[in-house]
Scaffold this active site. Structure first.
Site, PDB file in Angstrom:
ATOM      1  N   ASP A 246       0.823  -1.208   0.000  1.00  0.00           N
ATOM      2  CA  ASP A 246       0.000   0.000   0.000  1.00  0.00           C
ATOM      3  C   ASP A 246       0.860   1.263   0.000  1.00  0.00           C
ATOM      4  OD1 ASP A 246       0.946  -0.398   2.594  1.00  0.00           O
ATOM      5  OD2 ASP A 246      -1.034  -0.705   3.472  1.00  0.00           O
TER       6      ASP A 246
ATOM      7  N   ASN B 138      -7.376  -2.057  14.635  1.00  0.00           N
ATOM      8  CA  ASN B 138      -8.792  -2.205  14.273  1.00  0.00           C
ATOM      9  C   ASN B 138      -9.027  -3.416  13.364  1.00  0.00           C
ATOM     10  OD1 ASN B 138      -7.701  -1.388  11.839  1.00  0.00           O
ATOM     11  ND2 ASN B 138      -9.038   0.398  11.564  1.00  0.00           N
TER      12      ASN B 138
ATOM     13  N   HIS C 182      -7.408  -4.119  10.528  1.00  0.00           N
ATOM     14  CA  HIS C 182      -7.127  -3.953   9.100  1.00  0.00           C
ATOM     15  C   HIS C 182      -5.893  -4.765   8.695  1.00  0.00           C
ATOM     16  CE1 HIS C 182      -4.469  -0.026   9.554  1.00  0.00           C
ATOM     17  NE2 HIS C 182      -3.721  -1.103   9.721  1.00  0.00           N
TER      18      HIS C 182
ATOM     19  N   GLU D 260      -9.667  -1.354   5.646  1.00  0.00           N
ATOM     20  CA  GLU D 260     -10.200  -0.987   6.954  1.00  0.00           C
ATOM     21  C   GLU D 260     -11.499  -1.749   7.226  1.00  0.00           C
ATOM     22  OE1 GLU D 260      -8.347   0.664   8.802  1.00  0.00           O
ATOM     23  OE2 GLU D 260      -7.411   2.397   7.841  1.00  0.00           O
TER      24      GLU D 260
HETATM   25  P1  PGA Z   1       2.278  -1.294  12.851  1.00  0.00           P
HETATM   26  O1  PGA Z   1       1.287  -1.323  11.605  1.00  0.00           O
HETATM   27  O2  PGA Z   1       3.232  -2.424  12.658  1.00  0.00           O
HETATM   28  O3  PGA Z   1       2.941   0.039  12.759  1.00  0.00           O
HETATM   29  O4  PGA Z   1       1.438  -1.473  14.063  1.00  0.00           O
HETATM   30  C1  PGA Z   1       0.652  -2.517  11.257  1.00  0.00           C
HETATM   31  C2  PGA Z   1      -0.552  -2.221  10.412  1.00  0.00           C
HETATM   32  O5  PGA Z   1      -1.252  -1.212  10.647  1.00  0.00           O
HETATM   33  O6  PGA Z   1      -0.850  -3.032   9.518  1.00  0.00           O
END
Ligand code: PGA
Length: 247
Positions: A67, A136, A138, A143
């Site tokens: 992404d 959350n 995702h 999302e």
């Molecule tokens: P993070 O991100 O490793 O910074 O927690 C993971 C994500 O949001 O997929």
């Protein structure tokens, strides 16, 4: 879905890097789906260490990132392109022609999403997809509310995600949308490796593994994939029923 609970975040990073290294040793021209985020940084550090010891070689690998923030050029310091350069691409020999990143500032995001899907197909599909998970639920920027049929597209960021990522943009506002592989795109990878560490991920991990499969927790769709490994530290595994350390 195979769950492995390792001793601590460092052990999780070593194990994740070991899986990537095994794939590259078996298939030097492997197609790797790469992820960004804080959880992945120590994984890339381990991969760099393995490369320096001659135990892994990225020169024939193809990489496709999950992404990118909409509107950000590759040289924006908060872009995932910049993250990947700092975490991996500037630290190990890679073939720039085999590195695929979404162009966040593409003038036509829909066309960019189609181009990216075509790049995945042209590479022969993703062999191993690395994934983090959001608090959350995702995966990539899919999302809550995201359907299983989604492909690479421009998608809105949840308010919670914007809040988590705000410090990287301060004092500028966080982008409200991102280009992201879809759930269907991710599920087409032959193998997935999801990494989560820390207690703030525990509720999302439990919902992914034990909650209902559906758009409320996009990571839960991974339960429909035949080859998913989940690497956790004890804190991220805290809310799982009957999780036992596996080394
Ligand atoms: P993070 O991100 O490793 O910074 O927690 C993971 C994500 O949001 O997929």
């Amino acid at each position: 879905m195979r769950i492995e609970v390792l001793a601590d975040p460092a052990a999780v990073a070593r194990r994740a890097a070991g899986v990537v290294a095994d794939v590259l040793r078996a298939t030097p021209d492997a197609v790797l789906g790469l992820a960004t985020g804080g959880t992945m940084r120590p994984v890339y550090d381990e991969l760099v260490a393995l490369q320096r010891r001659g135990e892994v070689d990225f020169t024939r690998a193809t990489t496709l990132n999950l992404d990118e923030y909409a509107g950000l050029a590759a040289d924006h310091p908060a872009s995932f392109a910049a993250y990947m350069r700092a975490a991996l691409f500037s630290r190990v020999p890679v073939d720039p022609a085999r590195i695929h990143l979404m162009r966040g500032d593409a003038p036509d995001p829909q066309a960019e999403a189609r181009r990216y899907e075509a790049a995945i197909t042209a590479a022969g599909g993703i062999g191993l997809q690395l994934l983090g998970i959001g608090r959350n639920g995702h995966i990539a920027f899919n999302e809550p509310g995201t359907e299983a049929s989604t492909r690479t597209r421009l998608a809105p960021l949840a308010a919670a995600t914007q809040q988590v990522n705000a410090p990287a943009f301060h004092p500028q506002p966080v982008p409200e949308r991102a280009l992201t592989m879809g759930i269907a795109t991710i599920l087409e990878a032959r193998r997935c490796l999801l990494v989560a560490t820390g207690a703030d991920k525990a509720p999302a991990v439990a919902r992914m593994v034990q909650g209902p499969v559906g758009p409320d927790c996009p990571a839960s769709f991974l339960r429909g994939h035949p080859d998913v490994t989940v690497l956790l530290d004890p804190a991220a595994a805290r809310d799982l029923a009957a999780a036992a350390p596996s080394g």
